[in-house]
Motif scaffolding. Structure first.
Motif, PDB file in Angstrom:
ATOM      1  N   SER A  51       0.809  -1.225   0.000  1.00 48.63           N
ATOM      2  CA  SER A  51       0.000   0.000   0.000  1.00 48.63           C
ATOM      3  C   SER A  51       0.837   1.268   0.000  1.00 48.63           C
ATOM      4  O   SER A  51       0.343   2.341   0.337  1.00 48.63           O
ATOM      5  CB  SER A  51      -0.904   0.032   1.236  1.00 48.63           C
ATOM      6  N   SER A  95      -0.786   3.894  -1.799  1.00 43.83           N
ATOM      7  CA  SER A  95      -2.244   3.933  -1.654  1.00 43.83           C
ATOM      8  C   SER A  95      -2.757   5.323  -1.282  1.00 43.83           C
ATOM      9  O   SER A  95      -2.149   6.035  -0.476  1.00 43.83           O
ATOM     10  CB  SER A  95      -2.659   2.934  -0.573  1.00 43.83           C
ATOM     11  N   GLU A  96      -3.912   5.697  -1.845  1.00 39.87           N
ATOM     12  CA  GLU A  96      -4.497   6.997  -1.504  1.00 39.87           C
ATOM     13  C   GLU A  96      -5.127   6.977  -0.113  1.00 39.87           C
ATOM     14  O   GLU A  96      -5.537   8.017   0.401  1.00 39.87           O
ATOM     15  CB  GLU A  96      -5.506   7.453  -2.570  1.00 39.87           C
ATOM     16  N   ILE A  97      -5.178   5.791   0.493  1.00 38.96           N
ATOM     17  CA  ILE A  97      -5.672   5.700   1.873  1.00 38.96           C
ATOM     18  C   ILE A  97      -4.822   6.595   2.787  1.00 38.96           C
ATOM     19  O   ILE A  97      -5.324   7.232   3.705  1.00 38.96           O
ATOM     20  CB  ILE A  97      -5.607   4.232   2.363  1.00 38.96           C
ATOM     21  N   TRP A  98      -3.521   6.657   2.506  1.00 37.98           N
ATOM     22  CA  TRP A  98      -2.640   7.510   3.319  1.00 37.98           C
ATOM     23  C   TRP A  98      -3.052   8.968   3.183  1.00 37.98           C
ATOM     24  O   TRP A  98      -2.974   9.735   4.135  1.00 37.98           O
ATOM     25  CB  TRP A  98      -1.173   7.333   2.911  1.00 37.98           C
ATOM     26  N   TYR A 133      -6.039  10.083   2.579  1.00 38.99           N
ATOM     27  CA  TYR A 133      -7.285  10.273   3.333  1.00 38.99           C
ATOM     28  C   TYR A 133      -6.949  10.573   4.800  1.00 38.99           C
ATOM     29  O   TYR A 133      -7.433  11.546   5.379  1.00 38.99           O
ATOM     30  CB  TYR A 133      -8.165   9.018   3.224  1.00 38.99           C
ATOM     31  N   VAL A 152      -6.569   2.393  10.727  1.00 39.22           N
ATOM     32  CA  VAL A 152      -5.623   2.409   9.612  1.00 39.22           C
ATOM     33  C   VAL A 152      -5.443   0.997   9.048  1.00 39.22           C
ATOM     34  O   VAL A 152      -5.499   0.783   7.833  1.00 39.22           O
ATOM     35  CB  VAL A 152      -4.269   3.022  10.045  1.00 39.22           C
ATOM     36  N   ALA A 196      -8.564  -0.001   7.148  1.00 39.11           N
ATOM     37  CA  ALA A 196      -8.690   0.702   5.864  1.00 39.11           C
ATOM     38  C   ALA A 196      -7.723   0.135   4.836  1.00 39.11           C
ATOM     39  O   ALA A 196      -8.087  -0.084   3.675  1.00 39.11           O
ATOM     40  CB  ALA A 196      -8.454   2.193   6.056  1.00 39.11           C
ATOM     41  N   LEU A 197      -6.476  -0.131   5.261  1.00 35.84           N
ATOM     42  CA  LEU A 197      -5.493  -0.649   4.308  1.00 35.84           C
ATOM     43  C   LEU A 197      -5.860  -2.060   3.856  1.00 35.84           C
ATOM     44  O   LEU A 197      -5.639  -2.438   2.706  1.00 35.84           O
ATOM     45  CB  LEU A 197      -4.087  -0.644   4.936  1.00 35.84           C
ATOM     46  N   CYS A 226      -9.121  -1.751   1.779  1.00 34.31           N
ATOM     47  CA  CYS A 226      -9.016  -0.725   0.734  1.00 34.31           C
ATOM     48  C   CYS A 226     -10.209   0.221   0.753  1.00 34.31           C
ATOM     49  O   CYS A 226     -10.627   0.749  -0.273  1.00 34.31           O
ATOM     50  CB  CYS A 226      -8.862  -1.337  -0.655  1.00 34.31           C
ATOM     51  N   GLU A 227     -10.777   0.401   1.915  1.00 34.16           N
ATOM     52  CA  GLU A 227     -11.896   1.343   2.036  1.00 34.16           C
ATOM     53  C   GLU A 227     -11.647   2.246   3.227  1.00 34.16           C
ATOM     54  O   GLU A 227     -11.232   1.781   4.283  1.00 34.16           O
ATOM     55  CB  GLU A 227     -13.207   0.586   2.280  1.00 34.16           C
ATOM     56  N   VAL A 228     -11.936   3.544   3.068  1.00 39.58           N
ATOM     57  CA  VAL A 228     -11.755   4.458   4.190  1.00 39.58           C
ATOM     58  C   VAL A 228     -12.955   4.327   5.124  1.00 39.58           C
ATOM     59  O   VAL A 228     -14.040   3.935   4.683  1.00 39.58           O
ATOM     60  CB  VAL A 228     -11.575   5.911   3.716  1.00 39.58           C
TER      61      VAL A 228
END
Lengths: 283, 343, 258
Positions: free
Chosen positions: B218, B221-224, B226, B331, B334-335, B338-340
């Motif tokens: 990840s 990943s754009e999760i970071w 967010y 965290v 979410a990782l 793959c969903e916030v």
């Protein structure tokens, strides 16, 4: 105090004397420093590429790469740029003033992959300061190594560090020195003009299987220099480079230089190009 | 390991009698906050499952102290923080936290301040029942096998007392007749039932075993981003984390003379903007998302890579502390998914 | 050779003089301070000031009249280093809470009517709106330890160290429960630390008197406070209370309605 008898304190800075200092270029000064304790001065052993923590009491402490070679013990040399609180205070010091040192720290350049092989040293700007250590180490043990190429590029002739020394070395027959400036602002520059990577065209044929490269320079330079070295087919783990990070302890405790599972202060500051691909945050 | 039995009636006298081994410390409520602090009377001790606001590390890696005094003759180490101590009421996750800090502070060259505090402190562990946000079963830190001098398991009618060191055994010998060596089959049964009951009480769980790979995968990943957008960069997560060890060092001059002063060490946080800033102005981690990524990579991947287990001990403090719900659970979830999280 | 002692002046402009008072209240350290420097001017502590060239000027208060504008320029001209001390000198203080919103003339008239002023009032502003400032000691009042650490470095020729962390840093070290967790108003994360979290230590919210933390996450914190039911206008008013001129750079991030 009974609870604290005979404790080894790795953070304890030791007094050292500035024996000589002079300006290299504007805001960059060369310091020769010797531990006050004569035994310590002679026993302080290090590897090119290592660094030391320099303290001025009341101002603070920071890491500086060692620019001298361990093959000439007794005096440590550092090239320092005036850029923060500590260096501003350091530049006010005079000859014979006392500063405090501890070290050496870091892994240093791996010498073994250079022995009986060809070496290309590539320096950009300030990056020449730590590389001066390995350069002189190789020259002082010249029979241990094969061909030696020294490529150094500065922005302009006024920012070319160690000019006298390096032009003196250039006269030697056992080293191939290639110097350049991005732009000749003085009109009396006798060497190459252009970015440091342009010097690669002037290299004779390189055998990548017997060559080790050592690189240091500003972050932007790495990308272009590495590209040239890869073009020469030098293996990724035979390209050594030295990197910078914020550090407060030098011995893997304060956390600032952490990156993935490594600490730049103990696992670095020398990394191979392969390491930088592996640890994505390195450069 | 030696395991003894003790009747609850003896607890007060035994613990208060440990004063001869060092100053007593333990969880104590001050202005409504549970803190590790010096204990003057048994009634002050809080021995239930509640977490202290700051973890045990505050007693071994002090928040702010002087490393050195300096004057014109140079630096002299200041070890005035050293004190013989007996720390009572330490939960298993806390002991695991200290064992993980040992990996950093005691490896060569050892940090003399941490090592000195560690050497002069005895740890009297106490069992606990899982708090609301406890994740220690998920991180494998709900049970402890080392890192204590004595460990008390509260089985209501009696305590089982694990003796973890020779020093701990000396403490037992002080009040030998309080302890019974005869652990019966019935006692073992009671202990097993207690373990099972405790295991069933966990309200939260997560499979942290896959996190090293997931974090590596990840990296972009754009999760970071967010979480980076949300993070207040207050640094509370790092202060309350039992295994965060980062510190900064600052010199403080005396007013009176030009040459004397002290070199101070203070907890720092990788959530602060200047954490990776070097002289000259280059910042290796300017973005909040990069700072968060460093923390979670260090906790859940890098530490595990280096020492075999993640740096998270599942105490749940980050879950309780973050004002915007960025913690080891949100965290990781979410990782992994793959969903916030839902707002 | 007699030791050179830096020549120091301590001055007050529009404000409560609390920061100068705090320097006087350092008791034993005050003697060290007075011994280490040559105090040329400190009217609060001694009359007969010598208004000459000085090495360091410590200046409290905001610039609120034309006369003060001239005076601070005059001090700047003869001071080697100028340090702004206290919220008023650093940010403008509460008197700058409506900074640059165009209402100054109206407010002045509303309060004072048509009286004739001895010196012309100007909208209260921090020192650096008029002269260049070398160092800042924020706070209302300043912190004794932060002040003494800065003073010690300056008089001994070293550059002061910054503390670019939010109030939350020291607040957690003081083992306070985060007020935001109780859905209470607090500006801790948006405010520079150095105060030893004086207000949260007593269960009170941080009101931002050290000025904005440039790294603060203004958008997110605004949303968080609004989610507690605190009206938007209320939050902006409280942020501006001590934020003065220094909050203006961040106010845009705060004013955008979510």
């Amino acid at each position: 105090m009974s609870l604290s008898e005979q404790i080894e304190n790795p953070f304890l800075p030791e007094p050292a004397r500035i024996v000589r200092q002079y300006d290299l270029i504007k805001d960059h000064r060369f310091f020769q420093i010797r531990f006050i304790d004569m035994n310590r001065a002679m026993s302080f052993d290090y590897v090119p590429g290592q660094f030391a923590m320099l303290s001025i009491p009341g101002v603070g402490e920071a890491p500086f790469s060692i620019s001298s070679t361990p093959s000439r013990p007794g005096i440590l040399e550092m090239g320092i740029r005036r850029t923060g609180n500590l260096t501003r205070a350091l530049f006010k010091k005079k000859d014979n003033d006392i500063v405090y040192l501890r070290g050496p720290y870091g892994n240093g350049f791996k010498i073994e992959p250079m022995v009986e092989r060809d070496i290309i040293i590539v320096a950009g700007g300030l990056g020449v300061i730590p590389l001066r250590s390995i350069l002189y180490f190789v020259l002082d043990n010249r029979d241990q190594f094969d061909e030696l190429y020294f490529l150094y590029g500065a922005r302009n002739p006024n920012e070319f560090l160690f000019k006298n020394e390096f032009f003196q070395i250039k006269a030697r027959e056992d080293i191939d020195c290639l110097y350049s400036v991005d732009k000749d602002t003085t009109g009396d520059w006798t060497e190459n003009t252009g970015v440091v990577t342009s010097l690669f065209q002037k290299l004779p044929k390189i055998d990548p299987q017997t060559t080790t490269a050592v690189v240091c320079g500003p972050p932007i330079m790495y990308k272009f220099v590495i590209k040239e070295l890869l073009k020469l087919k030098i293996p990724k783990n035979m390209i050594q480079m030295t990197l910078e990070r914020r550090m407060k302890c030098g011995v893997g405790k304060c956390g600032h230089c952490a990156l993935d599972h490594i600490y730049t202060c103990i696992d670095g500051p020398i990394f191979t190009y392969w390491d930088t691909l592996h640890f994505r945050e390195l450069i | 390991m030696r395991i003894l039995k003790m009747k609850p009636d003896f607890l007060k006298e035994f613990l208060m009698g440990l004063e001869g081994f060092g100053a007593l410390y333990g969880p104590k409520r001050q202005s409504g906050i549970l803190k590790y602090a010096p204990i003057e009377s048994y009634d002050e001790l809080v021995l239930d499952g509640e977490n202290t606001l700051l973890p045990l590390k505050r007693l071994f890696h002090p928040m702010r102290f002087d490393m050195f005094r300096f004057d014109s003759r140079g630096f002299e180490a200041d070890y005035s923080i050293f004190e013989k101590r007996v720390i009572i009421g330490v939960h298993p996750c806390e002991i695991h936290g200290i064992l993980k800090l040992d990996e950093v502070f005691l490896v060569h060259p050892p940090d003399p301040y941490y090592a000195g505090l560690r050497k002069n402190s005895a740890i009297i562990g106490f069992s606990c029942l899982p708090a609301e946000n406890a994740l220690c079963r998920s991180t494998g830190t709900d049970i402890v096998a080392e890192g204590f001098d004595l460990f008390f398991v509260d089985l209501t009618d009696f305590y089982l007392v694990w003796v973890g060191s020779s020093f701990g055994y000396d403490m037992i010998l002080e009040k030998e007749d309080f302890f019974d060596e005869n652990v019966t089959h019935e006692d073992i049964q009671i202990y097993i039932e207690w373990r099972e009951k405790r295991n069933r009480m966990f309200k939260k769980s997560f499979n942290f075993r896959d996190m090293p790979d997931i974090i590596e995968l990840s990296y972009k990943s754009e999760i970071w981003d967010y979480f980076g957008k949300k993070c207040l960069s207050c640094g509370q997560c790092t202060m309350v984390c039992p295994t965060c060890n980062c510190y900064n060092v600052t010199d403080v001059l005396d007013l009176a003379t030009e040459t004397s002063g002290r070199r101070e060490r203070m907890w720092d946080s990788c959530m602060f903007a200047d954490y990776s800033l070097v002289a000259g102005g280059h910042n290796f981690r300017h973005a909040r998302a990069d700072r968060l990524k460093l923390w979670y990579t260090h906790k859940l991947k890098a530490f595990a890579h280096k020492y075999g287990s993640p740096a998270c001990v599942g105490c749940g403090r980050c879950v309780e502390t973050c004002p915007v719900d960025i913690n080891v659970l949100t965290v990781s979830e979410a990782l992994t998914s793959c969903e916030v999280p839902e707002e | 050779m007699p030791e050179y002692k830096p020549r120091v002046g301590i001055y007050g402009f529009t404000g409560c003089a609390g920061d100068q008072l705090l320097i006087i209240h350092t008791e034993d350290r005050l003697l060290d301070f007075f011994n280490a420097v040559e105090m040329r001017s400190f009217v609060m502590a001694s009359s007969n000031p010598l208004e000459t060239e000085i090495d360091i000027a410590f200046v409290e208060g905001s610039i609120s009249t034309e006369e003060e504008r001239q005076h601070i320029k005059e001090i700047r001209d003869r001071a080697g280093v100028l340090v702004a001390i206290g919220n008023c000198a650093v940010s403008g203080g509460p008197q700058a809470m409506f900074a640059k919103d165009g209402s100054f003339a109206r407010r002045l008239k509303q309060v004072y009517g048509d009286i004739k002023f001895i010196t012309n009032p100007v909208e209260g502003a921090p020192l650096d709106e008029v002269v260049s400032v070398d160092y800042y000691l924020p706070g209302c009042p300043i912190s004794q330890s932060q002040a003494m650490a800065l003073i010690a470095r300056l008089i001994h020729g070293a550059d002061p160290e910054e503390f670019p962390h939010p109030v939350c840093h020291e607040c957690k070290l003081n083992e306070n429960l985060c007020l935001l967790l109780d859905q209470k108003f607090c500006l801790g994360p948006l405010t520079l630390g150095g105060c030893h979290s004086a207000c949260p230590n007593n269960g009170l919210p941080c009101v931002g008197c050290w000025g904005p933390n440039p790294d603060g996450n203004f958008e997110e914190q605004l949303g968080l406070l609004e989610s507690f039911g605190i009206p938007h206008e209320d939050i902006i008013r409280r942020v501006r209370n001590f934020g003065g001129y220094k909050i203006l750079a961040h106010i845009e991030k705060l004013s955008g309605k979510r």
